[in-house]
Design a protein around this motif. Structure first.
Motif, PDB file in Angstrom:
ATOM      1  N   THR A  19       2.430 -58.183 -18.750  1.00 21.20           N
ATOM      2  CA  THR A  19       1.612 -59.348 -17.722  1.00 21.20           C
ATOM      3  C   THR A  19       2.591 -59.519 -16.609  1.00 21.20           C
ATOM      4  OG1 THR A  19       2.125 -61.078 -19.020  1.00 21.20           O
ATOM      5  CG2 THR A  19      -0.031 -60.341 -19.549  1.00 21.20           C
ATOM      6  N   ASN A  20       2.170 -59.990 -15.479  1.00 21.14           N
ATOM      7  CA  ASN A  20       2.941 -60.609 -14.572  1.00 21.14           C
ATOM      8  C   ASN A  20       3.819 -59.517 -13.770  1.00 21.14           C
ATOM      9  OD1 ASN A  20       3.838 -62.490 -12.574  1.00 21.14           O
ATOM     10  ND2 ASN A  20       5.616 -62.894 -13.777  1.00 21.14           N
ATOM     11  N   ILE A  21       3.462 -58.270 -13.798  1.00 21.47           N
ATOM     12  CA  ILE A  21       4.251 -57.170 -13.160  1.00 21.47           C
ATOM     13  C   ILE A  21       3.266 -56.531 -12.320  1.00 21.47           C
ATOM     14  CG2 ILE A  21       5.650 -56.749 -15.330  1.00 21.47           C
ATOM     15  CD1 ILE A  21       4.097 -54.521 -16.061  1.00 21.47           C
ATOM     16  N   GLN A  22       4.133 -55.971 -11.147  1.00 21.71           N
ATOM     17  CA  GLN A  22       3.318 -55.301 -10.037  1.00 21.71           C
ATOM     18  C   GLN A  22       4.328 -54.139  -9.575  1.00 21.71           C
ATOM     19  OE1 GLN A  22       2.592 -58.002  -6.847  1.00 21.71           O
ATOM     20  NE2 GLN A  22       4.672 -58.609  -6.652  1.00 21.71           N
ATOM     21  N   GLY A  23       3.900 -53.331  -8.916  1.00 24.15           N
ATOM     22  CA  GLY A  23       4.565 -52.352  -8.106  1.00 24.15           C
ATOM     23  C   GLY A  23       4.008 -50.935  -8.379  1.00 24.15           C
ATOM     24  N   PRO A  24       4.501 -49.920  -7.508  1.00 28.56           N
ATOM     25  CA  PRO A  24       4.120 -48.715  -7.400  1.00 28.56           C
ATOM     26  C   PRO A  24       4.413 -47.775  -8.727  1.00 28.56           C
ATOM     27  CG  PRO A  24       5.969 -48.790  -6.272  1.00 28.56           C
ATOM     28  CD  PRO A  24       5.708 -50.031  -6.651  1.00 28.56           C
ATOM     29  N   MET A  25       3.441 -46.925  -9.098  1.00 30.93           N
ATOM     30  CA  MET A  25       3.490 -45.972 -10.032  1.00 30.93           C
ATOM     31  C   MET A  25       2.936 -44.739  -9.838  1.00 30.93           C
ATOM     32  SD  MET A  25       0.884 -48.031 -12.715  1.00 30.93           S
ATOM     33  CE  MET A  25       1.728 -49.531 -12.497  1.00 30.93           C
ATOM     34  N   ASN A  39       3.727 -32.954 -17.446  1.00 34.23           N
ATOM     35  CA  ASN A  39       3.530 -34.109 -16.800  1.00 34.23           C
ATOM     36  C   ASN A  39       4.697 -34.801 -16.464  1.00 34.23           C
ATOM     37  OD1 ASN A  39       4.237 -35.891 -19.084  1.00 34.23           O
ATOM     38  ND2 ASN A  39       2.173 -35.176 -19.960  1.00 34.23           N
ATOM     39  N   LEU A  40       4.706 -35.638 -15.430  1.00 34.20           N
ATOM     40  CA  LEU A  40       5.828 -36.417 -14.979  1.00 34.20           C
ATOM     41  C   LEU A  40       5.214 -37.691 -14.378  1.00 34.20           C
ATOM     42  CD1 LEU A  40       8.750 -36.504 -14.363  1.00 34.20           C
ATOM     43  CD2 LEU A  40       8.368 -35.478 -12.121  1.00 34.20           C
ATOM     44  N   GLY A  41       5.878 -38.878 -14.609  1.00 37.75           N
ATOM     45  CA  GLY A  41       5.267 -40.141 -14.255  1.00 37.75           C
ATOM     46  C   GLY A  41       6.598 -41.031 -14.016  1.00 37.75           C
ATOM     47  N   LEU A  45       8.515 -51.579 -11.161  1.00 34.23           N
ATOM     48  CA  LEU A  45       7.935 -52.680 -11.484  1.00 34.23           C
ATOM     49  C   LEU A  45       8.825 -54.065 -11.267  1.00 34.23           C
ATOM     50  CD1 LEU A  45       6.257 -51.653 -14.649  1.00 34.23           C
ATOM     51  CD2 LEU A  45       5.120 -51.773 -12.666  1.00 34.23           C
ATOM     52  N   THR A  46       7.955 -54.947 -10.557  1.00 36.66           N
ATOM     53  CA  THR A  46       8.646 -56.148 -10.381  1.00 36.66           C
ATOM     54  C   THR A  46       7.696 -57.515 -10.853  1.00 36.66           C
ATOM     55  OG1 THR A  46       7.801 -56.412  -8.198  1.00 36.66           O
ATOM     56  CG2 THR A  46      10.178 -55.419  -8.533  1.00 36.66           C
ATOM     57  N   PRO A  47       8.144 -58.668 -10.928  1.00 37.93           N
ATOM     58  CA  PRO A  47       7.303 -59.757 -11.216  1.00 37.93           C
ATOM     59  C   PRO A  47       6.280 -60.105 -10.046  1.00 37.93           C
ATOM     60  CG  PRO A  47       9.660 -60.462 -11.716  1.00 37.93           C
ATOM     61  CD  PRO A  47       9.594 -58.971 -10.972  1.00 37.93           C
ATOM     62  N   ALA A  48       5.189 -60.297 -10.381  1.00 39.23           N
ATOM     63  CA  ALA A  48       4.113 -60.708  -9.492  1.00 39.23           C
ATOM     64  C   ALA A  48       4.597 -62.372  -8.991  1.00 39.23           C
ATOM     65  CB  ALA A  48       2.864 -60.644 -10.041  1.00 39.23           C
ATOM     66  N   ARG A  49       4.894 -62.847 -10.157  1.00 39.24           N
ATOM     67  CA  ARG A  49       5.275 -64.224  -9.637  1.00 39.24           C
ATOM     68  C   ARG A  49       6.687 -64.653 -10.465  1.00 39.24           C
ATOM     69  NH1 ARG A  49       0.402 -63.849 -10.836  1.00 39.24           N
ATOM     70  NH2 ARG A  49      -1.288 -64.430  -9.327  1.00 39.24           N
ATOM     71  N   ASN A  50       7.238 -65.777 -10.169  1.00 39.13           N
ATOM     72  CA  ASN A  50       8.668 -66.084 -10.682  1.00 39.13           C
ATOM     73  C   ASN A  50       8.377 -67.102 -11.963  1.00 39.13           C
ATOM     74  OD1 ASN A  50      11.023 -66.984 -11.566  1.00 39.13           O
ATOM     75  ND2 ASN A  50      11.754 -67.529  -9.529  1.00 39.13           N
ATOM     76  N   ARG A  51       8.307 -66.272 -13.130  1.00 39.71           N
ATOM     77  CA  ARG A  51       8.227 -66.943 -14.299  1.00 39.71           C
ATOM     78  C   ARG A  51       9.379 -67.143 -15.228  1.00 39.71           C
ATOM     79  NH1 ARG A  51       4.578 -69.869 -14.707  1.00 39.71           N
ATOM     80  NH2 ARG A  51       4.029 -69.570 -16.711  1.00 39.71           N
ATOM     81  N   LEU A  67       8.372 -41.115 -17.141  1.00 43.43           N
ATOM     82  CA  LEU A  67       7.848 -40.338 -18.234  1.00 43.43           C
ATOM     83  C   LEU A  67       7.845 -39.024 -18.079  1.00 43.43           C
ATOM     84  CD1 LEU A  67       4.831 -42.738 -18.292  1.00 43.43           C
ATOM     85  CD2 LEU A  67       6.574 -42.862 -19.983  1.00 43.43           C
ATOM     86  N   SER A  68       7.956 -38.236 -18.944  1.00 44.72           N
ATOM     87  CA  SER A  68       7.797 -36.742 -19.034  1.00 44.72           C
ATOM     88  C   SER A  68       7.346 -36.035 -20.111  1.00 44.72           C
ATOM     89  CB  SER A  68       9.234 -35.865 -18.412  1.00 44.72           C
ATOM     90  OG  SER A  68      10.004 -36.282 -19.455  1.00 44.72           O
ATOM     91  N   GLY A  69       6.803 -35.012 -20.167  1.00 45.79           N
ATOM     92  CA  GLY A  69       6.257 -34.066 -21.017  1.00 45.79           C
ATOM     93  C   GLY A  69       5.896 -32.860 -20.979  1.00 45.79           C
ATOM     94  N   ILE A  70       5.464 -32.143 -22.204  1.00 44.49           N
ATOM     95  CA  ILE A  70       5.464 -30.805 -22.204  1.00 44.49           C
ATOM     96  C   ILE A  70       4.206 -30.660 -23.374  1.00 44.49           C
ATOM     97  CG2 ILE A  70       6.048 -28.538 -21.666  1.00 44.49           C
ATOM     98  CD1 ILE A  70       8.687 -28.982 -22.730  1.00 44.49           C
ATOM     99  N   ARG A  71       3.168 -29.861 -22.989  1.00 41.08           N
ATOM    100  CA  ARG A  71       2.141 -29.630 -24.096  1.00 41.08           C
ATOM    101  C   ARG A  71       1.904 -27.998 -24.154  1.00 41.08           C
ATOM    102  NH1 ARG A  71      -2.637 -27.653 -23.136  1.00 41.08           N
ATOM    103  NH2 ARG A  71      -2.486 -27.933 -20.981  1.00 41.08           N
TER     104      ARG A  71
END
Length: 161
Positions: A19-25, A39-41, A45-51, A67-71
């Motif tokens: 929780t309390n995280i935001q950012g591009p993915m 697949n590749l991902g 992520l950074t905090p949405a609020r200073n907690r 993240l990466s993987g082969i099927r």
């Protein structure tokens, strides 16, 4: 920001229900054929609020995830996969007894080999072997959890209704 959301919201390494995280993915997947895909991902992520005062993430903290993987479907009823997850933290070292303004960089690495055998069109037996490692790089040495490796072997039965 004052409570955890009920339910299961996923995980980032060993961080369950983040929780309390935001950012591009991003997540990309490509099937070269019906029986082979990759697949590749990634996430930044950074905090949405200073907690920090409540034991959470500081406004300067970051979490990077790869993240990466082969099927590969060996046969029509037998699938295999190889996956990697890497989690790289940049955290304020003050909470771990370090000097003010310094950072610590814990890392997590997970390699998973998976198989699935379709018994019927609605039932699958699955086996997964995961090799994982955590290196706190000084962050959790006080608790004796600074560095560890593990292996995990799991089985599952999946039934579609």
């Amino acid at each position: 920001p004052l409570f955890y959301a009920p339910g299961y919201w996923g995980r980032i390494g060993n961080y369950v229900n983040p929780t309390n995280i935001q950012g591009p993915m991003f997540n990309l997947g490509y099937d070269f054929s019906p029986s082979f895909g990759v697949n590749l991902g990634g996430e930044f992520l950074t905090p949405a609020r200073n907690r920090y005062s409540a034991g959470g993430l500081d406004s300067e903290d970051c979490i990077y995830r790869v993240l990466s993987g082969i099927r590969w479907d060996v046969a029509k009823n037998f699938q295999t996969s190889l996956e990697y997850e890497g989690v790289f933290y940049t955290l304020d070292n003050t909470r771990y007894g370090g000097a003010t303004g310094t950072k610590v960089h814990p890392t997590e690495h997970y390699f998973t080999l998976g198989t699935g055998l379709n018994l019927t069109s609605a039932t699958q037996l699955g086996l997964r072997w995961t090799i994982g490692s955590f290196n706190g790089h000084g962050a959790l040495d006080v608790a004796g959890l600074g560095r560890y490796n593990y292996n995990s072997f799991t089985g599952s039965v999946n039934v579609k209704f």
